[in-house]
Motif scaffolding. Structure first.
Motif, PDB file in Angstrom:
ATOM      1  N   PHE A 154       0.816  -1.207   0.000  1.00 18.46           N
ATOM      2  CA  PHE A 154       0.000   0.000   0.000  1.00 18.46           C
ATOM      3  C   PHE A 154       0.852   1.261   0.000  1.00 18.46           C
ATOM      4  O   PHE A 154       0.473   2.266  -0.601  1.00 18.46           O
ATOM      5  N   VAL A 155       1.992   1.217   0.658  1.00 17.27           N
ATOM      6  CA  VAL A 155       2.903   2.366   0.624  1.00 17.27           C
ATOM      7  C   VAL A 155       3.405   2.586  -0.800  1.00 17.27           C
ATOM      8  O   VAL A 155       3.463   3.723  -1.285  1.00 17.27           O
ATOM      9  N   ALA A 156       3.749   1.515  -1.492  1.00 16.37           N
ATOM     10  CA  ALA A 156       4.232   1.634  -2.874  1.00 16.37           C
ATOM     11  C   ALA A 156       3.143   2.154  -3.803  1.00 16.37           C
ATOM     12  O   ALA A 156       3.406   3.016  -4.656  1.00 16.37           O
ATOM     13  N   VAL A 157       1.909   1.654  -3.654  1.00 15.66           N
ATOM     14  CA  VAL A 157       0.798   2.122  -4.488  1.00 15.66           C
ATOM     15  C   VAL A 157       0.513   3.595  -4.210  1.00 15.66           C
ATOM     16  O   VAL A 157       0.360   4.400  -5.137  1.00 15.66           O
ATOM     17  N   HIS A 158       0.472   3.966  -2.935  1.00 14.50           N
ATOM     18  CA  HIS A 158       0.204   5.355  -2.551  1.00 14.50           C
ATOM     19  C   HIS A 158       1.287   6.291  -3.079  1.00 14.50           C
ATOM     20  O   HIS A 158       0.980   7.357  -3.632  1.00 14.50           O
ATOM     21  N   ASP A 159       2.541   5.898  -2.950  1.00 12.95           N
ATOM     22  CA  ASP A 159       3.640   6.736  -3.433  1.00 12.95           C
ATOM     23  C   ASP A 159       3.662   6.839  -4.957  1.00 12.95           C
ATOM     24  O   ASP A 159       3.950   7.903  -5.505  1.00 12.95           O
ATOM     25  N   ALA A 160       3.353   5.743  -5.640  1.00  9.13           N
ATOM     26  CA  ALA A 160       3.340   5.765  -7.108  1.00  9.13           C
ATOM     27  C   ALA A 160       2.241   6.696  -7.629  1.00  9.13           C
ATOM     28  O   ALA A 160       2.472   7.492  -8.545  1.00  9.13           O
ATOM     29  N   ILE A 161       1.058   6.618  -7.037  1.00  5.65           N
ATOM     30  CA  ILE A 161      -0.025   7.492  -7.467  1.00  5.65           C
ATOM     31  C   ILE A 161       0.298   8.941  -7.114  1.00  5.65           C
ATOM     32  O   ILE A 161       0.031   9.857  -7.898  1.00  5.65           O
ATOM     33  N   ALA A 162       0.909   9.158  -5.950  1.00  3.79           N
ATOM     34  CA  ALA A 162       1.284  10.519  -5.553  1.00  3.79           C
ATOM     35  C   ALA A 162       2.303  11.105  -6.523  1.00  3.79           C
ATOM     36  O   ALA A 162       2.183  12.273  -6.917  1.00  3.79           O
ATOM     37  N   ARG A 163       3.286  10.312  -6.926  1.00  4.14           N
ATOM     38  CA  ARG A 163       4.275  10.800  -7.892  1.00  4.14           C
ATOM     39  C   ARG A 163       3.650  11.064  -9.255  1.00  4.14           C
ATOM     40  O   ARG A 163       4.088  11.957  -9.982  1.00  4.14           O
ATOM     41  N   LEU A 164       2.625  10.301  -9.603  1.00  4.98           N
ATOM     42  CA  LEU A 164       1.950  10.491 -10.887  1.00  4.98           C
ATOM     43  C   LEU A 164       1.164  11.802 -10.916  1.00  4.98           C
ATOM     44  O   LEU A 164       1.196  12.531 -11.909  1.00  4.98           O
ATOM     45  N   PHE A 165       0.480  12.121  -9.816  1.00  6.10           N
ATOM     46  CA  PHE A 165      -0.394  13.289  -9.797  1.00  6.10           C
ATOM     47  C   PHE A 165       0.249  14.539  -9.212  1.00  6.10           C
ATOM     48  O   PHE A 165      -0.344  15.624  -9.296  1.00  6.10           O
ATOM     49  N   GLU A 166       1.413  14.432  -8.615  1.00  3.08           N
ATOM     50  CA  GLU A 166       2.051  15.598  -8.003  1.00  3.08           C
ATOM     51  C   GLU A 166       2.290  16.745  -8.984  1.00  3.08           C
ATOM     52  O   GLU A 166       2.036  17.905  -8.637  1.00  3.08           O
TER      53      GLU A 166
END
Length: 93
Positions: A41-53
């Protein structure tokens, strides 16, 4: 032309889903339903955050500072919905 509108509609819907998933995972972290030691979940959350940042950064600059509450994902969702409405009207879907 209809094919391009359909592709943009699918991309807008996928972005909408990703923002909602990102928000829900963030809530689960903040209420300690899921611990930060859960690497998936940390990896999914960070990946989506990097995508939308890159998209959220200009929105955050325009919004007033509200402290701990970040309204930029909600503004992004509203923008995505506006894009979907425009595409539906253009495409006659």
């Amino acid at each position: 032309m209809d094919v391009l509108i359909d592709i943009f509609m699918m991309l807008a819907n996928a972005a909408n889903m990703l923002v909602i998933i990102w928000f829900i995972i963030g809530l689960l972290f903040s209420f300690n339903v899921i611990g930060r030691d859960n690497t998936f979940f940390v990896a999914v959350h960070d990946a989506i955050a990097r995508l939308f940042e890159p998209i959220l950064r200009p929105i955050r600059r325009l919004l007033p500072d509200t402290g701990a509450i970040d309204f930029s994902p909600m503004v992004l969702l509203l923008l995505i919905y506006a894009i979907i409405i425009v595409l539906e009207s253009v495409g006659g879907v």
